[in-house]
Scaffold this active site. Structure first.
Site, short mmCIF file in Angstrom:
data_model
loop_
_atom_site.label_atom_id
_atom_site.label_comp_id
_atom_site.label_asym_id
_atom_site.label_seq_id
_atom_site.Cartn_x
_atom_site.Cartn_y
_atom_site.Cartn_z
N LYS A 167 67.22 20.23 28.79
CA LYS A 167 66.80 20.52 30.38
C LYS A 167 65.24 21.46 30.44
O LYS A 167 65.05 22.11 29.96
CB LYS A 167 67.76 21.29 31.68
CG LYS A 167 69.18 20.28 31.84
CD LYS A 167 68.10 19.05 32.76
CE LYS A 167 69.85 17.65 32.89
NZ LYS A 167 69.12 16.91 33.19
N ASP A 195 64.13 16.15 29.92
CA ASP A 195 64.60 16.02 31.64
C ASP A 195 63.79 16.88 32.09
O ASP A 195 64.27 18.22 32.55
CB ASP A 195 65.53 15.35 31.47
CG ASP A 195 66.18 14.84 33.15
OD1 ASP A 195 65.78 14.69 33.79
OD2 ASP A 195 67.44 14.57 32.63
N GLU A 221 62.19 12.25 30.28
CA GLU A 221 62.67 11.88 31.78
C GLU A 221 62.16 12.27 32.91
O GLU A 221 62.36 13.85 32.77
CB GLU A 221 64.29 12.06 31.17
CG GLU A 221 65.08 11.42 32.02
CD GLU A 221 66.67 11.20 32.20
OE1 GLU A 221 66.89 11.30 30.50
OE2 GLU A 221 67.17 12.07 32.42
N GLU A 250 67.59 6.91 37.26
CA GLU A 250 68.86 7.63 37.68
C GLU A 250 68.82 7.68 39.54
O GLU A 250 70.43 7.34 39.71
CB GLU A 250 68.96 9.20 37.15
CG GLU A 250 68.01 9.94 37.21
CD GLU A 250 68.85 11.48 36.30
OE1 GLU A 250 68.28 11.33 35.46
OE2 GLU A 250 69.12 11.76 36.85
N ASP A 273 72.20 4.57 37.04
CA ASP A 273 73.57 4.87 36.82
C ASP A 273 74.60 3.37 37.03
O ASP A 273 74.08 3.52 38.42
CB ASP A 273 73.50 5.94 37.42
CG ASP A 273 74.65 6.29 37.22
OD1 ASP A 273 74.64 7.77 37.08
OD2 ASP A 273 75.89 6.13 37.55
N HIS A 300 71.74 6.16 32.66
CA HIS A 300 72.25 6.88 33.10
C HIS A 300 73.91 7.30 32.98
O HIS A 300 74.62 6.57 33.76
CB HIS A 300 71.76 7.64 34.21
CG HIS A 300 72.04 8.97 34.46
ND1 HIS A 300 72.94 9.05 35.38
CD2 HIS A 300 71.50 10.39 34.74
CE1 HIS A 300 72.98 10.44 36.28
NE2 HIS A 300 72.38 10.87 35.28
N GLU A 333 74.72 8.10 26.68
CA GLU A 333 74.63 9.32 27.77
C GLU A 333 76.03 10.09 27.63
O GLU A 333 76.82 9.68 28.06
CB GLU A 333 73.74 9.79 29.05
CG GLU A 333 73.78 10.92 28.80
CD GLU A 333 72.66 10.96 30.15
OE1 GLU A 333 72.21 10.04 31.25
OE2 GLU A 333 72.11 12.08 30.47
MG LIG Z 1 67.88 12.89 33.85
#
Ligand SMILES: [Mg+2]
Length: 379
Positions: A167, A195, A221, A250, A273, A300, A333
């Site tokens: 992250k 991300d 991302e 996502e 997703d 995702h 993922e």
């Molecule tokens: Mg993400």
């Protein structure tokens, strides 16, 4: 065969330690599971991504009742009818997430009825296992804590993972401190994605991306908000020559939403997703659009075991983009943060050896949901 019942379950687990990402704090993990039952007793399970309570209301009060009495094998007919019934007010968000959970459940039911895994119904599995990358590196005190993140990275290496996603989105200085610490811990070559969960505008994302290029990032991302398609395209145009692929999707929905991402050349990697984009039915369409535009689709995954099982079937059935003699790695993922709804809902699932995850071959999603077991997490 006719649908006789639609049940919805909101599951909840209080985290032992809250964690944050670039947008908010999480103190619990939740999910909305959907179960469709037919008059011959066959069942199918699905999962929605997003607000569990709101998705549950959409399924329970609006979409679910409209399936009663319908043939569950007609997945395409039902998708179009339900989408059309809510398109005037639900082209994105919870209406499509609710539809996604129902669609996944209908495909699971269809697979079980036909005795085939969903991957076969989607066109066939290209592989019997996929490689997981570890998603983690959340923030525990509103900041990254570079040393703790580096330890986390070493832990994933010890567990055999060969791809990681961390992250960012805390501001340039803290992001780079954290990124460099993790990079030092894993070496320069290991695939390491970042991300931002759309915490930046295009100018800020470009600045971070240019620095991140020196750290050999795998992809960047959600650099900017999902509505800012011009920003996405600009970030990609600038960072592409520096070797930073852009990923997103996502927070995007259906073929219509992904059409815009693709036409405007916003992303190198599209990440629908299945629990939000419209389920398998929409996932197939998005994947076909991706192939048409030469853009890879890599779903995702965040949530419980049913969504993970759906992602495995989908990932196994995706044709390579483009085709080549050497097969590409199909990256799954795999969220590594605390979540018994993912790890304990279905005993012995997923079957994992190091980073390799087996694609279930039993009919439907290839998993069995035990309603009695599930009740321990019902809110
Ligand atoms: Mg993400």
């Amino acid at each position: 065969m006719k649908v006789s019942q639609v049940d919805v379950y909101v599951l909840r687990h209080a985290l032992s330690e809250p964690f944050a990402f670039a947008q908010w704090w999480n103190s619990e993990r939740t999910c909305c599971l959907v179960c469709v039952t037919a008059d011959d007793g066959s069942v199918g399970w699905g999962e929605c991504f997003g607000s569990a309570e709101v998705n549950a209301a959409v399924v329970r009060d609006f979409l679910g009742p409209r399936l009663i009495g319908r043939d569950p094998l007609n997945t395409g007919v039902l998708w179009e009818e339900l989408y059309n019934r809510s398109r005037d007010f639900g082209q994105k968000g919870a209406f499509v997430a609710g539809l996604s959970g129902l669609d996944i459940a209908l495909w699971d039911l269809k697979g079980r009825a036909l005795g085939l895994p969903v991957a076969t119904l989607l066109g066939g599995a290209w592989c019997d296992e996929v490689e997981a990358y570890a998603t983690g590196f959340f923030f525990t005190r509103g900041e990254g804590q570079a040393g703790r993140l580096a330890d986390e990275a070493r832990r994933y290496l010890d567990q055999g993972f060969r791809g990681l996603k961390m992250k960012v989105g805390l501001g340039l200085e803290r992001d780079l401190e954290n990124l460099r610490a993790v990079r030092r811990a894993v070496g320069h070559e290991l695939p390491l994605a970042i991300d931002a969960n759309h915490a930046y505008n295009a100018r800020e994302a470009i600045e971070l991306g240019l620095h991140a290029a020196a750290e050999n990032v795998w992809w960047f991302e959600e650099p900017v908000p999902p509505e800012d398609l011009e920003g996405y395209a600009e970030v990609r145009r600038v960072l592409g020559p520096h070797g930073v692929p852009i990923a997103g999707g996502e927070a995007e929905f259906t073929r219509y939403g992904f059409r815009e991402l693709f036409v405007r050349r916003c992303v190198d990697l599209a990440q629908p997703d299945l629990g939000a984009c419209g389920g398998f039915t929409a996932g197939l369409e998005i994947a076909a659009l991706g192939r048409t535009f030469g853009i890879e689709v890599r779903p995702h995954v965040w949530g419980a075991a049913v969504g993970l099982a759906a992602a495995l079937q989908f990932l196994a059935a995706l044709p390579p983009i483009p085709g080549a003699l050497t097969p590409r790695t199909r990256w799954l993922e795999l969220d590594r943060t605390e979540n018994p709804l993912r790890d304990q809902l279905i005993p012995d699932f997923p079957q994992r050896e190091g980073p390799m995850v087996a694609v279930p071959t039993a009919p439907g999603l290839g998993i069995d949901v035990d309603v009695e077991r599930l009740r321990r997490w019902v809110a």
